[in-house]
Design a protein around this motif. Structure first.
Motif, PDB file in Angstrom:
ATOM      1  N   TYR A 169       0.790  -1.229   0.000  1.00  0.00           N
ATOM      2  CA  TYR A 169       0.000   0.000   0.000  1.00  0.00           C
ATOM      3  C   TYR A 169       0.827   1.286   0.000  1.00  0.00           C
ATOM      4  CZ  TYR A 169      -3.819  -3.101   1.418  1.00  0.00           C
ATOM      5  OH  TYR A 169      -4.754  -4.107   1.471  1.00  0.00           O
ATOM      6  N   ALA A 170       2.049   1.221   0.513  1.00  0.00           N
ATOM      7  CA  ALA A 170       2.773   2.471   0.764  1.00  0.00           C
ATOM      8  C   ALA A 170       4.280   2.254   0.826  1.00  0.00           C
ATOM      9  CB  ALA A 170       2.305   3.080   2.097  1.00  0.00           C
ATOM     10  N   ASP A 171       5.013   3.343   0.589  1.00  0.00           N
ATOM     11  CA  ASP A 171       6.429   3.374   0.946  1.00  0.00           C
ATOM     12  C   ASP A 171       6.519   3.584   2.448  1.00  0.00           C
ATOM     13  OD1 ASP A 171       7.672   3.030  -1.550  1.00  0.00           O
ATOM     14  OD2 ASP A 171       7.357   5.130  -2.058  1.00  0.00           O
ATOM     15  N   VAL A 172       7.307   2.767   3.110  1.00  0.00           N
ATOM     16  CA  VAL A 172       7.361   2.776   4.570  1.00  0.00           C
ATOM     17  C   VAL A 172       8.759   3.175   5.021  1.00  0.00           C
ATOM     18  CG1 VAL A 172       6.992   1.424   6.655  1.00  0.00           C
ATOM     19  CG2 VAL A 172       5.655   0.931   4.610  1.00  0.00           C
ATOM     20  N   ALA A 173       8.824   4.100   5.970  1.00  0.00           N
ATOM     21  CA  ALA A 173      10.104   4.523   6.526  1.00  0.00           C
ATOM     22  C   ALA A 173      10.001   4.635   8.037  1.00  0.00           C
ATOM     23  CB  ALA A 173      10.529   5.874   5.934  1.00  0.00           C
ATOM     24  N   LEU A 174      10.951   4.041   8.729  1.00  0.00           N
ATOM     25  CA  LEU A 174      11.059   4.219  10.183  1.00  0.00           C
ATOM     26  C   LEU A 174      11.833   5.516  10.385  1.00  0.00           C
ATOM     27  CD1 LEU A 174      12.041   1.386  12.697  1.00  0.00           C
ATOM     28  CD2 LEU A 174      12.559   3.800  13.064  1.00  0.00           C
ATOM     29  N   VAL A 175      11.157   6.564  10.835  1.00  0.00           N
ATOM     30  CA  VAL A 175      11.753   7.903  10.812  1.00  0.00           C
ATOM     31  C   VAL A 175      12.327   8.338  12.155  1.00  0.00           C
ATOM     32  CG1 VAL A 175      10.373   8.705   8.866  1.00  0.00           C
ATOM     33  CG2 VAL A 175       9.465   8.953  11.180  1.00  0.00           C
ATOM     34  N   GLU A 176      11.928   7.665  13.238  1.00  0.00           N
ATOM     35  CA  GLU A 176      12.453   8.075  14.543  1.00  0.00           C
ATOM     36  C   GLU A 176      12.194   6.976  15.568  1.00  0.00           C
ATOM     37  OE1 GLU A 176      11.937  11.720  17.812  1.00  0.00           O
ATOM     38  OE2 GLU A 176      11.080  11.915  15.814  1.00  0.00           O
ATOM     39  N   THR A 177      13.207   6.695  16.380  1.00  0.00           N
ATOM     40  CA  THR A 177      13.011   5.811  17.520  1.00  0.00           C
ATOM     41  C   THR A 177      12.686   6.665  18.746  1.00  0.00           C
ATOM     42  OG1 THR A 177      15.381   5.813  17.988  1.00  0.00           O
ATOM     43  CG2 THR A 177      14.535   4.025  16.620  1.00  0.00           C
ATOM     44  N   VAL A 178      11.861   6.119  19.626  1.00  0.00           N
ATOM     45  CA  VAL A 178      11.392   6.880  20.785  1.00  0.00           C
ATOM     46  C   VAL A 178      11.630   6.031  22.037  1.00  0.00           C
ATOM     47  CG1 VAL A 178       9.434   8.065  21.846  1.00  0.00           C
ATOM     48  CG2 VAL A 178       9.625   7.965  19.346  1.00  0.00           C
ATOM     49  N   PRO A 179      12.385   6.549  23.008  1.00  0.00           N
ATOM     50  CA  PRO A 179      12.685   5.757  24.203  1.00  0.00           C
ATOM     51  C   PRO A 179      11.478   5.640  25.129  1.00  0.00           C
ATOM     52  CG  PRO A 179      13.572   7.966  24.438  1.00  0.00           C
ATOM     53  CD  PRO A 179      13.045   7.870  23.028  1.00  0.00           C
ATOM     54  N   PRO A 201       1.792  -0.246  -5.931  1.00  0.00           N
ATOM     55  CA  PRO A 201       2.985  -1.101  -5.966  1.00  0.00           C
ATOM     56  C   PRO A 201       3.625  -1.099  -7.342  1.00  0.00           C
ATOM     57  CG  PRO A 201       0.974  -2.420  -5.913  1.00  0.00           C
ATOM     58  CD  PRO A 201       0.555  -1.010  -5.693  1.00  0.00           C
ATOM     59  N   GLU A 202       4.903  -1.491  -7.380  1.00  0.00           N
ATOM     60  CA  GLU A 202       5.644  -1.517  -8.643  1.00  0.00           C
ATOM     61  C   GLU A 202       5.384  -2.799  -9.428  1.00  0.00           C
ATOM     62  OE1 GLU A 202       9.656  -0.991  -7.409  1.00  0.00           O
ATOM     63  OE2 GLU A 202       9.426   1.166  -6.994  1.00  0.00           O
ATOM     64  N   TYR A 203       4.475  -3.585  -8.980  1.00  0.00           N
ATOM     65  CA  TYR A 203       4.135  -4.847  -9.627  1.00  0.00           C
ATOM     66  C   TYR A 203       2.618  -4.910  -9.748  1.00  0.00           C
ATOM     67  CZ  TYR A 203       3.427  -5.710  -4.673  1.00  0.00           C
ATOM     68  OH  TYR A 203       3.028  -5.584  -3.366  1.00  0.00           O
ATOM     69  N   ALA A 204       2.133  -5.840 -10.543  1.00  0.00           N
ATOM     70  CA  ALA A 204       0.690  -6.012 -10.710  1.00  0.00           C
ATOM     71  C   ALA A 204       0.277  -7.362 -10.149  1.00  0.00           C
ATOM     72  CB  ALA A 204       0.317  -5.928 -12.192  1.00  0.00           C
ATOM     73  N   VAL A 261      12.226 -13.751  -0.661  1.00  0.00           N
ATOM     74  CA  VAL A 261      11.402 -13.480  -1.849  1.00  0.00           C
ATOM     75  C   VAL A 261      10.937 -12.031  -1.793  1.00  0.00           C
ATOM     76  CG1 VAL A 261       9.302 -14.114  -3.093  1.00  0.00           C
ATOM     77  CG2 VAL A 261      10.677 -15.888  -1.974  1.00  0.00           C
ATOM     78  N   THR A 262      11.233 -11.258  -2.811  1.00  0.00           N
ATOM     79  CA  THR A 262      10.836  -9.856  -2.843  1.00  0.00           C
ATOM     80  C   THR A 262       9.336  -9.742  -3.097  1.00  0.00           C
ATOM     81  OG1 THR A 262      11.142  -9.592  -5.225  1.00  0.00           O
ATOM     82  CG2 THR A 262      13.096  -9.274  -3.818  1.00  0.00           C
ATOM     83  N   PRO A 263       8.746  -8.587  -2.792  1.00  0.00           N
ATOM     84  CA  PRO A 263       7.325  -8.401  -3.089  1.00  0.00           C
ATOM     85  C   PRO A 263       6.986  -8.649  -4.566  1.00  0.00           C
ATOM     86  CG  PRO A 263       8.060  -6.703  -1.586  1.00  0.00           C
ATOM     87  CD  PRO A 263       9.292  -7.457  -2.004  1.00  0.00           C
ATOM     88  N   ALA A 264       7.848  -8.187  -5.458  1.00  0.00           N
ATOM     89  CA  ALA A 264       7.582  -8.404  -6.884  1.00  0.00           C
ATOM     90  C   ALA A 264       7.614  -9.882  -7.231  1.00  0.00           C
ATOM     91  CB  ALA A 264       8.609  -7.637  -7.724  1.00  0.00           C
ATOM     92  N   GLU A 265       8.498 -10.643  -6.610  1.00  0.00           N
ATOM     93  CA  GLU A 265       8.554 -12.088  -6.858  1.00  0.00           C
ATOM     94  C   GLU A 265       7.338 -12.787  -6.268  1.00  0.00           C
ATOM     95  OE1 GLU A 265      13.413 -12.659  -7.073  1.00  0.00           O
ATOM     96  OE2 GLU A 265      12.380 -12.770  -5.128  1.00  0.00           O
ATOM     97  N   PHE A 266       6.880 -12.332  -5.096  1.00  0.00           N
ATOM     98  CA  PHE A 266       5.630 -12.866  -4.557  1.00  0.00           C
ATOM     99  C   PHE A 266       4.485 -12.608  -5.532  1.00  0.00           C
ATOM    100  CE2 PHE A 266       7.279 -13.099  -0.102  1.00  0.00           C
ATOM    101  CZ  PHE A 266       6.818 -14.373   0.181  1.00  0.00           C
ATOM    102  N   ALA A 267       4.468 -11.417  -6.129  1.00  0.00           N
ATOM    103  CA  ALA A 267       3.420 -11.082  -7.091  1.00  0.00           C
ATOM    104  C   ALA A 267       3.478 -12.010  -8.305  1.00  0.00           C
ATOM    105  CB  ALA A 267       3.565  -9.623  -7.520  1.00  0.00           C
TER     106      ALA A 267
END
Length: 278
Positions: A169-179, A201-204, A261-267
Protein backbone atom coordinates in the motif's frame (compact mmCIF):
# COMPACT_ATOMS: atom_id res chain seq x y z
CA UNK A 1 6.26 34.36 13.34
CA UNK A 2 6.55 33.20 16.93
CA UNK A 3 6.47 29.51 17.84
CA UNK A 4 3.13 28.36 19.25
CA UNK A 5 2.91 27.78 22.98
CA UNK A 6 1.65 24.27 23.55
CA UNK A 7 0.04 22.88 26.68
CA UNK A 8 2.38 21.11 29.09
CA UNK A 9 1.90 17.32 28.61
CA UNK A 10 2.38 16.62 32.33
CA UNK A 11 -0.19 19.26 33.24
CA UNK A 12 -2.65 17.69 30.79
CA UNK A 13 -2.27 14.37 32.61
CA UNK A 14 -2.84 16.06 35.96
CA UNK A 15 -6.03 17.70 34.65
CA UNK A 16 -7.27 14.54 32.95
CA UNK A 17 -6.11 11.31 34.54
CA UNK A 18 -3.02 9.17 34.66
CA UNK A 19 -2.75 6.55 31.96
CA UNK A 20 -3.53 2.93 32.78
CA UNK A 21 -1.16 0.39 31.16
CA UNK A 22 -3.81 -2.28 31.63
CA UNK A 23 -5.89 -0.33 29.09
CA UNK A 24 -2.94 0.32 26.77
CA UNK A 25 -2.66 3.96 27.86
CA UNK A 26 0.87 5.32 27.61
CA UNK A 27 0.80 9.08 27.11
CA UNK A 28 3.62 10.74 25.19
CA UNK A 29 5.04 13.55 27.35
CA UNK A 30 8.35 14.43 25.68
CA UNK A 31 7.83 17.88 24.12
CA UNK A 32 10.65 17.42 21.62
CA UNK A 33 9.16 14.21 20.24
CA UNK A 34 5.68 15.70 20.20
CA UNK A 35 6.91 18.73 18.28
CA UNK A 36 8.60 16.55 15.66
CA UNK A 37 5.77 14.12 14.98
CA UNK A 38 3.72 16.35 12.63
CA UNK A 39 6.90 17.30 10.73
CA UNK A 40 7.32 13.67 9.67
CA UNK A 41 4.39 13.97 7.27
CA UNK A 42 5.46 14.21 3.61
CA UNK A 43 6.22 17.80 2.64
CA UNK A 44 3.29 17.88 0.20
CA UNK A 45 0.78 16.19 2.51
CA UNK A 46 -2.74 17.58 2.57
CA UNK A 47 -3.44 18.60 6.18
CA UNK A 48 -6.94 19.93 5.65
CA UNK A 49 -8.40 17.12 7.78
CA UNK A 50 -6.06 15.27 10.11
CA UNK A 51 -7.22 12.12 11.86
CA UNK A 52 -5.81 11.19 15.27
CA UNK A 53 -6.56 7.81 16.81
CA UNK A 54 -6.11 7.54 20.55
CA UNK A 55 -6.04 11.21 21.53
CA UNK A 56 -5.41 10.50 25.22
CA UNK A 57 -4.94 13.74 27.13
CA UNK A 58 -4.41 15.83 23.99
CA UNK A 59 -0.68 16.60 23.91
CA UNK A 60 -0.43 15.55 20.25
CA UNK A 61 -3.89 16.98 19.49
CA UNK A 62 -2.52 20.36 20.56
CA UNK A 63 0.17 20.17 17.88
CA UNK A 64 -2.14 18.83 15.19
CA UNK A 65 -4.50 21.78 15.62
CA UNK A 66 -1.58 23.99 14.57
CA UNK A 67 -0.43 21.69 11.76
CA UNK A 68 -3.88 21.02 10.30
CA UNK A 69 -7.02 22.93 9.41
CA UNK A 70 -9.41 20.45 11.01
CA UNK A 71 -8.69 17.56 13.37
CA UNK A 72 -10.85 14.57 14.22
CA UNK A 73 -9.81 12.62 17.31
CA UNK A 74 -11.11 9.13 18.00
CA UNK A 75 -10.83 8.23 21.69
CA UNK A 76 -12.19 5.02 23.23
CA UNK A 77 -12.01 6.12 26.89
CA UNK A 78 -15.20 8.09 27.64
CA UNK A 79 -13.51 10.09 30.43
CA UNK A 80 -10.72 11.17 28.11
CA UNK A 81 -13.13 11.95 25.26
CA UNK A 82 -15.06 14.25 27.63
CA UNK A 83 -11.79 15.80 28.83
CA UNK A 84 -10.69 16.56 25.25
CA UNK A 85 -13.97 18.31 24.55
CA UNK A 86 -13.51 20.47 27.67
CA UNK A 87 -9.80 21.12 27.25
CA UNK A 88 -10.14 22.12 23.60
CA UNK A 89 -13.59 23.66 23.83
CA UNK A 90 -12.52 26.71 21.79
CA UNK A 91 -11.43 24.51 18.89
CA UNK A 92 -14.58 22.41 19.15
CA UNK A 93 -16.77 25.52 19.15
CA UNK A 94 -14.86 26.93 16.18
CA UNK A 95 -15.51 23.77 14.20
CA UNK A 96 -11.81 22.89 14.02
CA UNK A 97 -11.90 19.85 16.30
CA UNK A 98 -14.25 16.87 16.36
CA UNK A 99 -13.98 14.33 19.17
CA UNK A 100 -15.44 10.92 18.40
CA UNK A 101 -15.93 8.65 21.39
CA UNK A 102 -15.54 5.00 20.46
CA UNK A 103 -13.25 2.21 19.35
CA UNK A 104 -11.40 3.13 16.15
CA UNK A 105 -11.84 -0.44 14.93
CA UNK A 106 -15.60 -0.07 15.06
CA UNK A 107 -16.59 3.56 14.50
CA UNK A 108 -17.07 5.12 11.08
CA UNK A 109 -13.94 7.06 10.25
CA UNK A 110 -14.31 10.45 8.54
CA UNK A 111 -12.91 11.32 5.14
CA UNK A 112 -9.45 12.33 6.34
CA UNK A 113 -6.52 13.73 4.36
CA UNK A 114 -3.76 12.42 6.67
CA UNK A 115 -3.50 10.46 9.91
CA UNK A 116 -1.04 11.22 12.70
CA UNK A 117 -1.39 9.06 15.81
CA UNK A 118 0.22 7.47 18.82
CA UNK A 119 -1.66 4.22 18.39
CA UNK A 120 -2.73 1.89 21.20
CA UNK A 121 -0.13 -0.84 20.77
CA UNK A 122 -2.48 -3.71 21.57
CA UNK A 123 -4.49 -3.08 18.39
CA UNK A 124 -1.87 -1.26 16.31
CA UNK A 125 -1.74 -3.96 13.63
CA UNK A 126 -5.51 -3.98 13.13
CA UNK A 127 -5.61 -0.18 13.05
CA UNK A 128 -2.75 0.05 10.56
CA UNK A 129 -4.53 -2.28 8.18
CA UNK A 130 -7.73 -0.32 8.51
CA UNK A 131 -5.88 2.88 7.59
CA UNK A 132 -3.49 1.70 4.86
CA UNK A 133 -6.16 0.89 2.21
CA UNK A 134 -7.42 4.47 2.53
CA UNK A 135 -4.26 5.56 0.63
CA UNK A 136 -3.57 8.62 2.81
CA UNK A 137 -0.26 9.71 4.35
CA UNK A 138 0.20 8.16 7.80
CA UNK A 139 2.56 9.01 10.65
CA UNK A 140 2.06 6.39 13.34
CA UNK A 141 3.74 5.32 16.57
CA UNK A 142 4.33 1.60 17.07
CA UNK A 143 6.37 -0.74 19.22
CA UNK A 144 9.89 -0.66 17.79
CA UNK A 145 9.99 -4.32 16.74
CA UNK A 146 6.68 -4.00 14.92
CA UNK A 147 7.87 -0.84 13.16
CA UNK A 148 11.13 -2.53 12.14
CA UNK A 149 9.20 -5.41 10.58
CA UNK A 150 6.99 -2.96 8.70
CA UNK A 151 9.97 -1.26 7.08
CA UNK A 152 12.17 -4.33 6.52
CA UNK A 153 13.64 -5.38 3.16
CA UNK A 154 13.77 -8.90 1.77
CA UNK A 155 16.69 -10.93 3.08
CA UNK A 156 16.76 -9.32 6.51
CA UNK A 157 15.75 -11.01 9.76
CA UNK A 158 12.84 -8.60 10.27
CA UNK A 159 11.36 -9.14 6.80
CA UNK A 160 8.08 -11.01 6.75
CA UNK A 161 4.38 -10.99 5.93
CA UNK A 162 3.97 -7.60 7.58
CA UNK A 163 6.71 -6.04 5.43
CA UNK A 164 5.14 -7.27 2.18
CA UNK A 165 1.58 -6.44 3.19
CA UNK A 166 2.31 -2.89 4.36
CA UNK A 167 4.57 -2.30 1.36
CA UNK A 168 1.71 -3.28 -0.93
CA UNK A 169 0.00 0.00 0.00
CA UNK A 170 2.77 2.47 0.76
CA UNK A 171 6.43 3.37 0.95
CA UNK A 172 7.36 2.78 4.57
CA UNK A 173 10.10 4.52 6.53
CA UNK A 174 11.06 4.22 10.18
CA UNK A 175 11.75 7.90 10.81
CA UNK A 176 12.45 8.08 14.54
CA UNK A 177 13.01 5.81 17.52
CA UNK A 178 11.39 6.88 20.78
CA UNK A 179 12.68 5.76 24.20
CA UNK A 180 10.44 4.42 26.96
CA UNK A 181 11.22 7.52 29.03
CA UNK A 182 9.24 9.68 26.60
CA UNK A 183 5.97 8.20 27.93
CA UNK A 184 3.99 8.34 31.16
CA UNK A 185 3.50 5.66 32.32
CA UNK A 186 6.46 4.06 30.58
CA UNK A 187 5.76 1.08 28.33
CA UNK A 188 7.92 -2.02 28.58
CA UNK A 189 9.24 -1.63 25.06
CA UNK A 190 10.99 0.94 22.88
CA UNK A 191 8.83 2.69 20.31
CA UNK A 192 9.27 4.06 16.82
CA UNK A 193 7.53 6.47 14.47
CA UNK A 194 6.72 5.20 11.00
CA UNK A 195 5.79 7.23 7.94
CA UNK A 196 3.64 5.53 5.29
CA UNK A 197 3.46 7.39 1.99
CA UNK A 198 0.73 5.91 -0.22
CA UNK A 199 1.58 4.69 -3.68
CA UNK A 200 0.66 1.93 -6.08
CA UNK A 201 2.99 -1.10 -5.97
CA UNK A 202 5.64 -1.52 -8.64
CA UNK A 203 4.13 -4.85 -9.63
CA UNK A 204 0.69 -6.01 -10.71
CA UNK A 205 -1.46 -8.66 -9.04
CA UNK A 206 -4.73 -10.12 -10.32
CA UNK A 207 -6.50 -9.67 -6.99
CA UNK A 208 -5.29 -7.82 -3.89
CA UNK A 209 -6.88 -10.09 -1.30
CA UNK A 210 -5.69 -13.25 -3.02
CA UNK A 211 -2.17 -11.84 -3.16
CA UNK A 212 -2.19 -10.95 0.54
CA UNK A 213 -3.62 -14.36 1.49
CA UNK A 214 -0.97 -16.06 -0.63
CA UNK A 215 1.81 -14.09 1.09
CA UNK A 216 0.37 -14.86 4.51
CA UNK A 217 0.22 -18.56 3.69
CA UNK A 218 3.81 -18.73 2.49
CA UNK A 219 5.19 -16.98 5.56
CA UNK A 220 3.56 -19.51 7.88
CA UNK A 221 6.27 -21.84 6.56
CA UNK A 222 9.11 -19.39 6.10
CA UNK A 223 11.77 -22.01 6.90
CA UNK A 224 10.70 -24.17 3.98
CA UNK A 225 11.29 -23.55 0.30
CA UNK A 226 8.51 -21.81 -1.56
CA UNK A 227 7.85 -25.10 -3.34
CA UNK A 228 6.92 -26.80 -0.08
CA UNK A 229 5.29 -23.69 1.42
CA UNK A 230 2.87 -23.46 -1.51
CA UNK A 231 2.06 -27.17 -1.30
CA UNK A 232 1.57 -27.17 2.47
CA UNK A 233 -0.61 -24.09 2.89
CA UNK A 234 -3.45 -24.50 0.41
CA UNK A 235 -5.90 -24.38 3.36
CA UNK A 236 -4.73 -20.80 3.98
CA UNK A 237 -4.20 -19.54 0.44
CA UNK A 238 -7.41 -21.09 -0.86
CA UNK A 239 -5.65 -23.00 -3.63
CA UNK A 240 -7.23 -26.29 -4.66
CA UNK A 241 -4.05 -27.79 -6.08
CA UNK A 242 -0.69 -26.61 -4.75
CA UNK A 243 1.17 -29.14 -6.90
CA UNK A 244 -0.27 -27.59 -10.06
CA UNK A 245 1.02 -24.18 -9.01
CA UNK A 246 4.47 -25.61 -8.31
CA UNK A 247 4.53 -27.29 -11.72
CA UNK A 248 3.76 -23.98 -13.43
CA UNK A 249 6.03 -21.66 -11.43
CA UNK A 250 9.63 -20.57 -11.98
CA UNK A 251 12.08 -23.07 -10.54
CA UNK A 252 14.45 -20.40 -9.24
CA UNK A 253 11.70 -18.75 -7.17
CA UNK A 254 10.46 -22.09 -5.88
CA UNK A 255 13.89 -22.86 -4.43
CA UNK A 256 13.90 -19.67 -2.32
CA UNK A 257 12.53 -19.30 1.19
CA UNK A 258 9.85 -16.69 1.89
CA UNK A 259 12.24 -14.40 3.76
CA UNK A 260 14.30 -13.96 0.57
CA UNK A 261 11.40 -13.48 -1.85
CA UNK A 262 10.84 -9.86 -2.84
CA UNK A 263 7.33 -8.40 -3.09
CA UNK A 264 7.58 -8.40 -6.88
CA UNK A 265 8.55 -12.09 -6.86
CA UNK A 266 5.63 -12.87 -4.56
CA UNK A 267 3.42 -11.08 -7.09
CA UNK A 268 4.85 -13.25 -9.88
CA UNK A 269 4.13 -16.44 -7.96
CA UNK A 270 0.67 -15.24 -6.87
CA UNK A 271 -0.20 -14.47 -10.50
CA UNK A 272 0.78 -17.98 -11.52
CA UNK A 273 -1.30 -19.38 -8.66
CA UNK A 274 -4.28 -17.24 -9.66
CA UNK A 275 -4.13 -18.45 -13.27
CA UNK A 276 -3.84 -22.07 -12.18
CA UNK A 277 -6.77 -21.64 -9.80
CA UNK A 278 -8.91 -20.26 -12.60
Amino acid sequence: MTDPEYRDPDALIRRAKRGDPEFDQHFLVDDRVLDRIPTHLPADADTSHVLEIGGGTGALTDRLLVAGEHVTVVERDPDLAAFLRREFADAVDAGRLTVVEGDALDVSLPEFSACVSNLPYGVSSELAFRLLPEKRPLVLMFQYEFAARMAADAGTDEYGRLSVTVGHYADVALVETVPKEAFDPQPRVESAIVRCTPRDPEYAVPDDQFFLDFVTACFTQRRKTMRNAIRNTTHISGLADGDAVVDAADETLLSKRAGNVTPAEFAELATVAWEVRR
